[in-house]
Design a protein around this motif. Structure first.
Motif, PDB file in Angstrom:
ATOM      1  N   PRO A 189       1.697  -2.686 -15.064  1.00 57.33           N
ATOM      2  CA  PRO A 189       0.483  -1.902 -14.790  1.00 57.33           C
ATOM      3  C   PRO A 189      -0.583  -2.673 -14.005  1.00 57.33           C
ATOM      4  CG  PRO A 189       1.045  -1.853 -17.131  1.00 57.33           C
ATOM      5  CD  PRO A 189       1.948  -2.846 -16.501  1.00 57.33           C
ATOM      6  N   THR A 190      -0.482  -3.989 -13.912  1.00 55.35           N
ATOM      7  CA  THR A 190      -1.491  -4.714 -13.142  1.00 55.35           C
ATOM      8  C   THR A 190      -1.288  -4.528 -11.642  1.00 55.35           C
ATOM      9  OG1 THR A 190      -0.160  -6.711 -13.221  1.00 55.35           O
ATOM     10  CG2 THR A 190      -1.889  -6.505 -14.866  1.00 55.35           C
ATOM     11  N   ASN A 191      -0.175  -3.947 -11.244  1.00 57.46           N
ATOM     12  CA  ASN A 191       0.056  -3.731  -9.810  1.00 57.46           C
ATOM     13  C   ASN A 191      -0.200  -2.299  -9.355  1.00 57.46           C
ATOM     14  OD1 ASN A 191       0.898  -6.348  -9.033  1.00 57.46           O
ATOM     15  ND2 ASN A 191       2.860  -5.995 -10.029  1.00 57.46           N
ATOM     16  N   VAL A 192      -0.540  -1.401 -10.279  1.00 54.36           N
ATOM     17  CA  VAL A 192      -0.707  -0.007  -9.864  1.00 54.36           C
ATOM     18  C   VAL A 192      -1.910   0.155  -8.956  1.00 54.36           C
ATOM     19  CG1 VAL A 192       0.434   1.178 -11.772  1.00 54.36           C
ATOM     20  CG2 VAL A 192      -1.993   0.583 -11.942  1.00 54.36           C
ATOM     21  N   GLY A 193      -2.072   1.371  -8.469  1.00 59.81           N
ATOM     22  CA  GLY A 193      -3.129   1.644  -7.500  1.00 59.81           C
ATOM     23  C   GLY A 193      -2.468   1.648  -6.139  1.00 59.81           C
ATOM     24  N   SER A 194      -2.966   0.815  -5.259  1.00 65.33           N
ATOM     25  CA  SER A 194      -2.369   0.770  -3.924  1.00 65.33           C
ATOM     26  C   SER A 194      -1.093  -0.068  -3.924  1.00 65.33           C
ATOM     27  CB  SER A 194      -3.369   0.200  -2.925  1.00 65.33           C
ATOM     28  OG  SER A 194      -3.722  -1.110  -3.312  1.00 65.33           O
ATOM     29  N   GLY A 195      -0.856  -0.827  -4.998  1.00 62.59           N
ATOM     30  CA  GLY A 195       0.329  -1.687  -5.030  1.00 62.59           C
ATOM     31  C   GLY A 195       0.249  -2.812  -4.020  1.00 62.59           C
ATOM     32  N   LEU A 196      -0.956  -3.029  -3.509  1.00 59.79           N
ATOM     33  CA  LEU A 196      -1.129  -3.995  -2.417  1.00 59.79           C
ATOM     34  C   LEU A 196      -1.592  -5.348  -2.935  1.00 59.79           C
ATOM     35  CD1 LEU A 196      -1.506  -4.795   0.629  1.00 59.79           C
ATOM     36  CD2 LEU A 196      -3.818  -3.851   0.442  1.00 59.79           C
ATOM     37  N   ARG A 197      -0.930  -6.376  -2.466  1.00 63.02           N
ATOM     38  CA  ARG A 197      -1.460  -7.714  -2.666  1.00 63.02           C
ATOM     39  C   ARG A 197      -1.559  -8.367  -1.294  1.00 63.02           C
ATOM     40  NH1 ARG A 197       0.683 -11.288  -7.392  1.00 63.02           N
ATOM     41  NH2 ARG A 197      -0.827 -10.053  -8.531  1.00 63.02           N
ATOM     42  N   LEU A 198      -2.790  -8.701  -0.932  1.00 62.55           N
ATOM     43  CA  LEU A 198      -3.033  -9.394   0.333  1.00 62.55           C
ATOM     44  C   LEU A 198      -3.276 -10.852  -0.007  1.00 62.55           C
ATOM     45  CD1 LEU A 198      -5.546  -7.316   2.488  1.00 62.55           C
ATOM     46  CD2 LEU A 198      -3.213  -7.946   3.103  1.00 62.55           C
ATOM     47  N   SER A 199      -2.666 -11.749   0.746  1.00 63.23           N
ATOM     48  CA  SER A 199      -2.890 -13.152   0.428  1.00 63.23           C
ATOM     49  C   SER A 199      -2.865 -14.025   1.668  1.00 63.23           C
ATOM     50  CB  SER A 199      -1.845 -13.638  -0.573  1.00 63.23           C
ATOM     51  OG  SER A 199      -0.566 -13.613   0.015  1.00 63.23           O
ATOM     52  N   CYS A 200      -3.517 -15.164   1.543  1.00 60.31           N
ATOM     53  CA  CYS A 200      -3.468 -16.179   2.582  1.00 60.31           C
ATOM     54  C   CYS A 200      -3.015 -17.476   1.942  1.00 60.31           C
ATOM     55  CB  CYS A 200      -4.855 -16.411   3.185  1.00 60.31           C
ATOM     56  SG  CYS A 200      -5.271 -15.213   4.439  1.00 60.31           S
TER      57      CYS A 200
ATOM     58  N   THR B 100      -4.597   3.920 -19.465  1.00 59.64           N
ATOM     59  CA  THR B 100      -5.888   4.093 -18.802  1.00 59.64           C
ATOM     60  C   THR B 100      -6.846   3.007 -19.275  1.00 59.64           C
ATOM     61  OG1 THR B 100      -5.543   6.468 -18.651  1.00 59.64           O
ATOM     62  CG2 THR B 100      -7.803   5.693 -18.409  1.00 59.64           C
ATOM     63  N   GLN B 101      -6.836   2.759 -20.581  1.00 62.26           N
ATOM     64  CA  GLN B 101      -7.711   1.708 -21.117  1.00 62.26           C
ATOM     65  C   GLN B 101      -7.293   0.341 -20.599  1.00 62.26           C
ATOM     66  OE1 GLN B 101      -7.120   2.335 -25.275  1.00 62.26           O
ATOM     67  NE2 GLN B 101      -8.412   4.167 -25.324  1.00 62.26           N
ATOM     68  N   LEU B 102      -5.993   0.134 -20.618  1.00 67.59           N
ATOM     69  CA  LEU B 102      -5.474  -1.154 -20.159  1.00 67.59           C
ATOM     70  C   LEU B 102      -5.815  -1.375 -18.687  1.00 67.59           C
ATOM     71  CD1 LEU B 102      -2.908  -3.185 -21.286  1.00 67.59           C
ATOM     72  CD2 LEU B 102      -2.113  -2.310 -19.111  1.00 67.59           C
ATOM     73  N   ALA B 103      -5.662  -0.322 -17.896  1.00 62.56           N
ATOM     74  CA  ALA B 103      -5.933  -0.431 -16.461  1.00 62.56           C
ATOM     75  C   ALA B 103      -7.397  -0.789 -16.239  1.00 62.56           C
ATOM     76  CB  ALA B 103      -5.596   0.883 -15.756  1.00 62.56           C
ATOM     77  N   ALA B 104      -8.273  -0.145 -17.008  1.00 61.38           N
ATOM     78  CA  ALA B 104      -9.698  -0.416 -16.838  1.00 61.38           C
ATOM     79  C   ALA B 104     -10.003  -1.885 -17.102  1.00 61.38           C
ATOM     80  CB  ALA B 104     -10.513   0.476 -17.767  1.00 61.38           C
ATOM     81  N   ARG B 105      -9.313  -2.446 -18.089  1.00 58.97           N
ATOM     82  CA  ARG B 105      -9.539  -3.869 -18.380  1.00 58.97           C
ATOM     83  C   ARG B 105      -8.981  -4.751 -17.271  1.00 58.97           C
ATOM     84  NH1 ARG B 105      -8.293  -2.600 -23.745  1.00 58.97           N
ATOM     85  NH2 ARG B 105      -6.159  -3.354 -23.519  1.00 58.97           N
ATOM     86  N   ALA B 106      -7.820  -4.387 -16.778  1.00 66.41           N
ATOM     87  CA  ALA B 106      -7.150  -5.243 -15.792  1.00 66.41           C
ATOM     88  C   ALA B 106      -7.701  -5.084 -14.385  1.00 66.41           C
ATOM     89  CB  ALA B 106      -5.648  -4.956 -15.790  1.00 66.41           C
ATOM     90  N   HIS B 107      -8.330  -3.980 -14.104  1.00 62.36           N
ATOM     91  CA  HIS B 107      -8.761  -3.716 -12.729  1.00 62.36           C
ATOM     92  C   HIS B 107     -10.272  -3.576 -12.601  1.00 62.36           C
ATOM     93  CE1 HIS B 107      -4.617  -2.949 -11.191  1.00 62.36           C
ATOM     94  NE2 HIS B 107      -4.401  -2.588 -12.435  1.00 62.36           N
TER      95      HIS B 107
END
Ligand SMILES: [Zn+2]
Ligand SMILES: [Zn+2]
Lengths: 373, 179
Positions: A189-200, B100-107
């Motif tokens: 779940p830490t990668n959700v959203g845009s699924g984008l990781r930009l790095s240098c 949803t709760q977890l995401a809020a913490r992580a993001h």
């Protein structure tokens, strides 16, 4: 460079310099390379970690079949990692074309008894854009697809554009798992959203010498950035090389993430490092010169050389070349050597496998030859 | 865990989302059946192993089964807590409240995606969601700024101010994206 050396069954020219190590592009004195990665998954299929061998075979085939005709690059090669030799997988890791976990493979929940290490038969692959290796798509890593675009120097806008272009082409033939709220769905779940990781990947030897590196790291953490070593998560920052990337990708558009890194954070880090270099030159010139030349001297004279020591010395030489102190070699050669001193590449260049002691000797010889010692 | 209505052990965990508000129910088999959440116990004659191995045929995606597992891949929240990875895309709707709760913490407090969407998902997300996300984000940033100023963290405060300025003057994301 070495095109046509030895036949390359995998399609990748392991003796050539990959594009991302060419040492050119914007701010190349500090920024080695820029990378964009998109995490994607197929709708209706369990994520790789939760899949059986049959299911992984299915997603692998779906992805492979489509990627081969999606027009990702003028030429591509698809390397099935469960069929590749361990030494070949090491080469791919060292070239940053695949991650360590993908090289290793994931144990199968339903693996038959086999003498091979767990994960060895895990169905997985990487598709590489040729000849420049600027695009790589990993199949069945933590997510079904990990799209990576990479370039030398500070070029985040361009790598993002290329990753998105590949994404569009892939999406035209595969059904992505997507959710209105969470965005692109990923196994973690830490990668959700845009699924984008930009790095240098940045080279910060001066900040290390002036003792300001910790400050930069703390500031980065405060800005929710991740700072990792040369070979990703959990690896030490060998050769004063660090990967700086965004940590979060939910609630931010791709452009916002780009703007944060490209417009603010990376330029600021570049400025810091350059300032530290200037300060060193004006206040401790003799010390810096001595260190860079000692490193160069050791590299061109030593008879036994460990990989880590080589990276540290090459880092010093890179600094010397960037500051105009050493004119006997180039950033590009030093970058390439940072790759060639790695065990996989070293054995490839020499042409056979070696134990650690023999590698030390071969490494020292290679460095002397290439640096004209 | 006890059933919300009686003293029995709760075996059915259901999350429903109505107008973006998630409610969680933990019921015993009996109460759940009388609530119509699960059909009266037909015995989960399915061999979980067989389900994992077979092709994915989602039962009712987005609703936890009686045993609290994802109907598509059979993963439970416990599986997730143990390995940090979800089982399949449907796990997101199954465990939405928790995630949803977890995401809020992580993001950094964010819990809604903005940005690119697959063309199949209908292009850009609606403007309202975008504006809502931005408003919430601004609110959070202002709170962080007050905190930074109070704590005399001036570098952080300056950065937050920059971000607030950028966010408030940004043209609509979806307008930018449409091309
Ligand atoms: Zn009850
Ligand atoms: Zn699931």
């Amino acid at each position: 460079m070495s095109a046509g050396h030895t036949p390359e069954p995998l399609g990748v020219h392991f003796e050539s310099v990959p594009e991302w190590l060419r040492g050119d592009g914007e701010s190349a004195d500090v920024v080695v390379s820029s990378r964009a990665r998109l995490a994607r998954n197929l709708a209706g299929h369990p994520f790789p970690a939760r899949s059986t061998q049959a299911q992984r075979k299915t997603t692998l085939k779906l992805c492979k079949d489509w990627l081969s005709k999606a027009g990702l690059s003028a030429q591509t090669t698809c390397i099935s990692l469960h069929q590749a030799a361990p030494s070949e997988r090491t080469l791919l890791v060292e070239r940053h074309l695949i991650s360590k976990p993908l090289a290793k493979g994931r144990p199968l929940p339903d693996a038959q008894d086999d003498d091979r290490p767990p994960g060895e038969t895990d169905p997985r692959a990487v598709v590489v854009g040729l000849p420049d290796e600027k695009l790589a798509v990993m199949i069945n890593e933590e997510d079904h697809l990990r799209i990576q675009a990479i370039s030398s120097g500070l070029d985040l806008r361009e790598v993002l554009r290329r990753a998105i272009d590949a994404d569009d082409r892939i999406e035209a033939g595969l059904d992505y798992a997507f959710d209105e709220q969470f965005g692109y769905l990923t196994a973690c779940p830490t990668n959700v959203g845009s699924g984008l990781r930009l790095s240098c990947m940045v080279h910060l030897p001066a900040l290390k010498m002036t003792g300001e590196l910790e400050k930069v790291k703390r500031a980065a953490a405060d800005m929710n950035l991740a700072v990792r070593g040369f070979y990703g998560e959990g690896s030490d920052a060998i050769g004063d090389l660090f990967q700086v990337s965004n940590q979060t990708a939910l609630g931010k558009s791709e452009d916002q993430i780009l703007h944060e890194l490209d417009g603010e954070i990376i330029p600021r880090i570049v400025e810091y490092e350059r300032f530290a270099r200037k300060t060193l030159m004006s206040k401790r010139r003799a010390v810096v010169e001595d260190q860079c030349w000692r490193a160069f001297g050791t590299l061109t004279r030593a008879r036994l050389m460990g990989a880590e020591e080589a990276m540290q010395l090459l880092s010093q030489v890179r600094l010397g070349v960037s500051m105009g102190l050493i004119r006997d070699t180039t950033v590009r050669i030093v970058n390439h050597l940072m790759l060639l001193v790695q065990p996989g590449h070293l054995q490839r260049v020499v042409g056979h496998e070696m134990d650690q002691e023999h590698r030390k000797e071969a490494r020292a010889t290679l460095l002397r030859t290439r640096l004209g010692g | 865990m006890k059933c919300d209505r009686c003293e029995n052990e709760a075996t059915v965990h259901e999350v429903t989302i109505v107008n973006g508000v998630a409610t969680e129910k933990n019921l015993c088999e009996h109460c759940a059946a009388s609530d119509g959440i699960v059909p009266a116990p037909v015995s989960e004659a399915l061999d979980p192993g067989a389900v994992i191995a077979g092709p994915l045929a989602p039962a009712t995606p987005g609703r936890a089964t009686r045993s609290g597992s994802c109907p598509t891949c059979r993963s439970t929240l416990n599986d997730f807590k143990q390995c940090g990875l979800l089982g399949c895309p449907d796990c997101y709707s199954t465990f939405r409240t928790h995630l949803t709760q977890l995401a809020a913490r992580a993001h950094e407090g964010a819990s809604r995606h903005i940005g690119r969407t697959p063309k199949r998902a209908g292009g850009t997300l609606d403007q309202a969601a975008l504006i809502q996300e931005r408003t919430e984000r601004l609110k959070r940033l202002h709170a962080q700024l007050d905190e930074a100023v109070a704590g005399e963290q001036y570098e952080r405060a300056a950065r937050l101010r920059d971000e607030i300025r950028r966010l408030s003057t940004q043209p609509s994301e979806s307008a930018e994206r449409e091309s």
